[in-house]
Design a protein around this motif. Structure first.
Motif, PDB file in Angstrom:
ATOM      1  N   ASN A   1      58.864 -11.000 -64.824  1.00  0.00           N
ATOM      2  CA  ASN A   1      58.762  -9.855 -65.730  1.00  0.00           C
ATOM      3  C   ASN A   1      59.717  -8.746 -65.294  1.00  0.00           C
ATOM      4  O   ASN A   1      60.452  -8.170 -66.096  1.00  0.00           O
TER       5      ASN A   1
ATOM      6  N   THR B   1      59.275 -15.606 -70.288  1.00  0.00           N
ATOM      7  CA  THR B   1      59.041 -14.160 -70.206  1.00  0.00           C
ATOM      8  C   THR B   1      59.643 -13.446 -71.401  1.00  0.00           C
ATOM      9  O   THR B   1      59.030 -12.536 -71.987  1.00  0.00           O
TER      10      THR B   1
ATOM     11  N   GLN C   1      57.547 -13.509 -74.434  1.00  0.00           N
ATOM     12  CA  GLN C   1      56.309 -12.749 -74.366  1.00  0.00           C
ATOM     13  C   GLN C   1      56.518 -11.244 -74.464  1.00  0.00           C
ATOM     14  O   GLN C   1      55.564 -10.490 -74.643  1.00  0.00           O
ATOM     15  N   HIS C   2      57.750 -10.786 -74.324  1.00  0.00           N
ATOM     16  CA  HIS C   2      58.037  -9.360 -74.304  1.00  0.00           C
ATOM     17  C   HIS C   2      58.884  -8.958 -75.514  1.00  0.00           C
ATOM     18  O   HIS C   2      59.484  -9.806 -76.186  1.00  0.00           O
TER      19      HIS C   2
END
Length: 675
Positions: free
Chosen positions: A142, A44, A47-48
């Motif tokens: 997330n 996560t 991806q952020h």
């Protein structure tokens, strides 16, 4: 290479010299849960947007303490509370042990909804220990990642410093104070333009006034200053924290006025900071002075014996406040909890002057601090050991009877209505640095201290003094501790005095030390100490050790004369009708005139900065002779409080109007100890 970040919701991070890295440890003995969660959270994070460089790792419960002690970049823990009440209890105990080691970290709990109470909420014991809760069956990584990041972002924010920077960069035209108008009055001046260029642009354009409402008001904060103070309270472990821009001298006066304004009795170390003595005069307070201990070999004044403090508390049940300095200038600090508990049992409030110990809460080996030991008020010079500007200080409060309205009024009586905004910003930034990297920085300081001590001792001439060296015999049973960041070096073996070594270090090697006695020099190892500075200091001491000289005569410390007694309140003496009498005047003649008279001023030889006389104190022959000796010879001591008339030193004393009657005399702390 700097990394520019523009994420106002994440704290408006300034440019960094290197990418940030924040490690988050998932503490669990469930290998399957630990492995799957760490993998999912790291995926996560990849991806952020991840400006803080969050990286998740698995840590077994048995390895947590080692991780806490050695991992400087650790910023948060996720503790697995298991699947039953016993495992949850163990998680709570683990969180307590973690807090004792690294109080600044964010801590999250992985639990199940079966642990909710009857009202559907988490038990108070859980909410007290953990920032947020996650269900063990959680799959929304997330959301979990964002929550962990948000808590770290809040801790890393600097609400006032960011607002100040944003205002400066908005480039508003100034039609308000101060008169230099962002430096425009100096910039192009042929006479003072060099000062502008020397100081730099931002020294001037951050020097603003209360006219800029977006920057809040230090005297009545409601927005960004209040936010910064709230973050400081959380960081230092206080209920409430207040910023000051005119030093801990003002902080001490504010607290004393809060407790004893208008009169009352205070129990205080005679060797306390002069601001405490000033507050005694300003508030017409009756002092009970406690005698400091002296280490005769090194001329270092240490804490008061615990027995003497307890005796004074027993003898003066009407006292309103106990004031203690911990740690001292030389790094000696009390075992505070039993003293504070003893005072509280007798209804006495406690103020701890921690001017030299603002860093204490941020490393395991330096705790407990005064707040952790139960002090009602703690004053700290955030500038002395941390990264704030000079004069930047804080008052921390946890008095259960705290009257905030009255406190703000007392604070306003002493604070300037034109505070220095860059100083406030430095308090905000200094707090951020300590909660984000204070542990690692202090661990690095400890490593440098170890190296410095080893290399000093290796010279065979100089010696780094230990706790056993510094603690006088009278304090042997008081559990006195040493702040290792203050390194006191015995220079006796060199044949030079402390002052002579200080001069040689400055003139020959470009090194300025913190303080000296007749046979010691003291250096501070701070957050700003570097390996290069350490190398140069060690090199200088080794060079000086190769050039010892035979001392022509042995120096011995001049012990402060005994405290006599007070003939009246210090305020009555200070504001009375006075006359000036010569201190030298052929020695004996001056002594005859002065003995028995009442001092109207505080007379303080420096070093060590401890009063020989306070206002209202009766002058003895021993005191006169001591002061005369300090002023004689080539190495005359600097003495604060003397008046010089045509280069002749004079003492200001109360005019004689007859002997004070017994009922007009005040209580005096005896020099007794508990048997």
């Amino acid at each position: 290479m700097g990394v520019e970040l523009t994420m106002p919701d994440l704290g408006n991070l300034c440019e960094q010299r290197q990418p940030l890295e924040c490690r988050v440890a998932l503490v669990s003995n469930d290998r399957d849960l630990s492995s799957s969660w760490v993998s999912a959270l790291n995926a996560t994070a990849a991806q952020h947007e991840n400006p803080y460089g969050l990286r998740f790792e698995s840590v077994a419960t048995s390895a947590l303490e080692k991780c806490l002690r050695e991992e400087d970049q650790l910023q948060a823990l996720i503790i697995d509370g298991g699947c039953n009440p016993d495992e949850l209890k163990a998680a709570e105990q683990l969180a307590d042990r973690m807090h004792a080691l690294r109080a600044q970290l964010n801590v999250f709990l992985v639990a199940q909804d079966s642990f909710l109470n009857d009202q559907g909420g988490a038990p108070a014991s859980v909410r007290k220990r953990f920032d947020e809760l996650f269900d063990r069956r959680e799959c929304n990584f997330n959301h979990m990642f964002r929550l962990v990041q948000a808590f770290i972002a809040r801790r890393a924010s600097t609400p006032f410093a960011d607002t100040l920077k944003e205002y400066v960069f908005s480039a508003r035209d100034a039609w308000h104070t101060p008169g230099h108008s962002g430096g425009d009055s100096l910039r192009n001046s042929p006479w003072v333009g060099d000062f502008y260029r020397f100081m730099g642009e931002h020294v001037f354009n951050t020097d603003l006034s209360v006219s800029v409402q977006v920057l809040d008001s230090l005297l009545e904060p409601h927005s960004v200053i209040q936010e910064a103070q709230d973050l400081a309270a959380q960081a230092f472990g206080a209920e409430q924290t207040f910023f000051l821009t005119n030093g801990t001298s003002t902080a001490n006066k504010v607290v004393i006025q809060q407790i004893l304004g208008g009169g009352g009795k205070i129990i205080v170390d005679q060797a306390c900071h002069k601001s405490v003595h000033h507050a005694i005069v300003m508030n017409r307070v009756e002092p009970v002075y406690l005698k400091s201990t002296l280490h005769p070999q090194f001329g270092i004044y240490g804490p008061v014996c615990r027995a003497d403090i307890e005796l004074a508390l027993d003898d003066h049940p009407d006292a309103g406040l106990l004031v203690i300095t911990s740690c001292t200038y030389d790094g000696l600090r009390y075992d505070l909890k039993p003293i504070i508990d003893y005072a509280h049992e007798r209804g006495v409030k406690v103020l701890i002057d921690e001017a030299w110990y603002a860093h204490g809460y941020f490393h395991t080996e330096l705790r407990p601090t005064a707040l952790e030991c139960g002090a009602d008020y703690v004053t700290q010079s955030t500038h002395k050991m941390l990264s704030a500007f000079s004069q930047a200080s804080m008052i921390h409060v946890q008095d259960p009877d705290f009257d905030e309205f009255r406190f703000r009024e007392n604070l306003n009586m002493y604070a300037s209505t034109s505070p220095q905004y860059s100083m406030i910003a430095s308090l905000d930034v200094a707090r951020k640095q300590m909660v984000m990297e204070g542990y690692g920085r202090l661990r690095h300081c400890a490593q440098m201290v170890a190296t410095l001590r080893r290399e000093v001792d290796a010279t065979g001439v100089f010696r780094a003094l230990t706790l056993d060296d510094l603690v006088p015999v009278a304090l042997a049973q008081d559990n006195i501790r040493l702040d290792p960041t203050k390194v006191t070096i015995d220079v006796s073996g060199s044949g030079y005095s402390g002052k002579e070594i200080q001069v040689k270090l400055f003139d020959q090697f470009g090194i300025q030390v913190e303080k000296t006695t007749y046979n010691t020099v003291t250096v501070l190892v701070t957050l700003g100490s570097t390996e290069s500075k350490l190398l140069r200091l060690v090199h200088a001491l080794k060079q000086l050790a190769r050039q010892p000289r035979k001392r022509s005569h042995e120096c011995s410390t001049r012990q402060l004369p005994e405290f006599t007694h007070l003939n009246c309140l210090p305020a009555d003496a200070y504001f009375s009708e006075t006359e000036e009498l010569p201190l030298m005047d052929n020695g004996v003649a001056a002594e005859k005139k002065l003995v028995g008279r009442t001092s109207a001023d505080e007379i303080v030889p420096y070093p060590p900065g401890i009063p020989v006389l306070v206002p209202g104190q009766e002058i003895s022959a021993q005191i006169v002779q001591f002061l005369q000796q300090l002023l004689q010879g080539q190495n005359a001591t600097e003495i604060h409080g003397l008046i010089f008339r045509s280069d002749e030193p004079m003492l200001r004393v109360m005019q004689q109007t007859g002997k004070a009657s017994p009922e007009n005399k005040v209580s005096n702390a005896g020099n007794r100890s508990k048997k």
